[in-house]
Scaffold this active site. Sequence first.
Site, PDB file in Angstrom:
ATOM      1  N   GLY A   1       0.795  -1.222   0.000  1.00 35.86           N
ATOM      2  CA  GLY A   1       0.000   0.000   0.000  1.00 35.86           C
ATOM      3  C   GLY A   1       0.825   1.269   0.000  1.00 35.86           C
ATOM      4  O   GLY A   1       0.272   2.360   0.085  1.00 35.86           O
ATOM      5  N   CYS A   2       2.139   1.143  -0.093  1.00 43.34           N
ATOM      6  CA  CYS A   2       3.016   2.312  -0.149  1.00 43.34           C
ATOM      7  C   CYS A   2       3.520   2.484  -1.578  1.00 43.34           C
ATOM      8  O   CYS A   2       3.914   1.506  -2.216  1.00 43.34           O
ATOM      9  CB  CYS A   2       4.212   2.149   0.783  1.00 43.34           C
ATOM     10  SG  CYS A   2       3.770   2.090   2.525  1.00 43.34           S
ATOM     11  N   ALA A   3       3.512   3.712  -2.071  1.00 46.91           N
ATOM     12  CA  ALA A   3       4.028   3.977  -3.415  1.00 46.91           C
ATOM     13  C   ALA A   3       5.539   3.748  -3.447  1.00 46.91           C
ATOM     14  O   ALA A   3       6.075   3.218  -4.410  1.00 46.91           O
ATOM     15  CB  ALA A   3       3.692   5.399  -3.839  1.00 46.91           C
ATOM     16  N   SER A   4       6.227   4.145  -2.376  1.00 41.58           N
ATOM     17  CA  SER A   4       7.658   3.898  -2.246  1.00 41.58           C
ATOM     18  C   SER A   4       7.835   2.502  -1.659  1.00 41.58           C
ATOM     19  O   SER A   4       6.899   1.926  -1.115  1.00 41.58           O
ATOM     20  CB  SER A   4       8.291   4.907  -1.292  1.00 41.58           C
ATOM     21  OG  SER A   4       8.068   6.219  -1.743  1.00 41.58           O
TER      22      SER A   4
END
Length: 148
Positions: free
Chosen positions: A47-50
């Site tokens: 769920g993290c873009a990074s």
Amino acid sequence: MTAIDDLLADFEILDDWEDRYRHVIELGRDLPALPDTDHAPGNKVKGCASQVWITSAVDDASGEPVLTFQGDSDALIVKGLIAIAFMIYSGKTAQQILSTDAGEVLGRLGLSGHLTQQRSNGFASMIQRIKSDAQTALHAEPPRFESP
């Protein structure tokens, strides 16, 4: 004074968002290095873009599970957000972790209105992971000792 109280005091001194942003990046730079072996798929936060990795360790010596965390990201601002999450939760009991609202702390820091939706979602994913680890620690069965 807690780490969050210290951080709130720091943020009160920093008047504009750019200074606060730089401070968050500095917090990320000060985050202890995560061993390469912990940059594993099982530690990756979804769920993290990074890319974000978080590990937890549980100490049951006091009778209540106390969790400590380590983490890393490939983005400096995200590393700073990880550091803030750890200031909120690391070294706390599982029950304290589950009852603490990180969003409220972000609001008090004035960060919630300045993070992109993507970063806010990523931070929420990190918090969800930390709380999931706390929930697991809370419901883990204590080790059983067999009689000889």
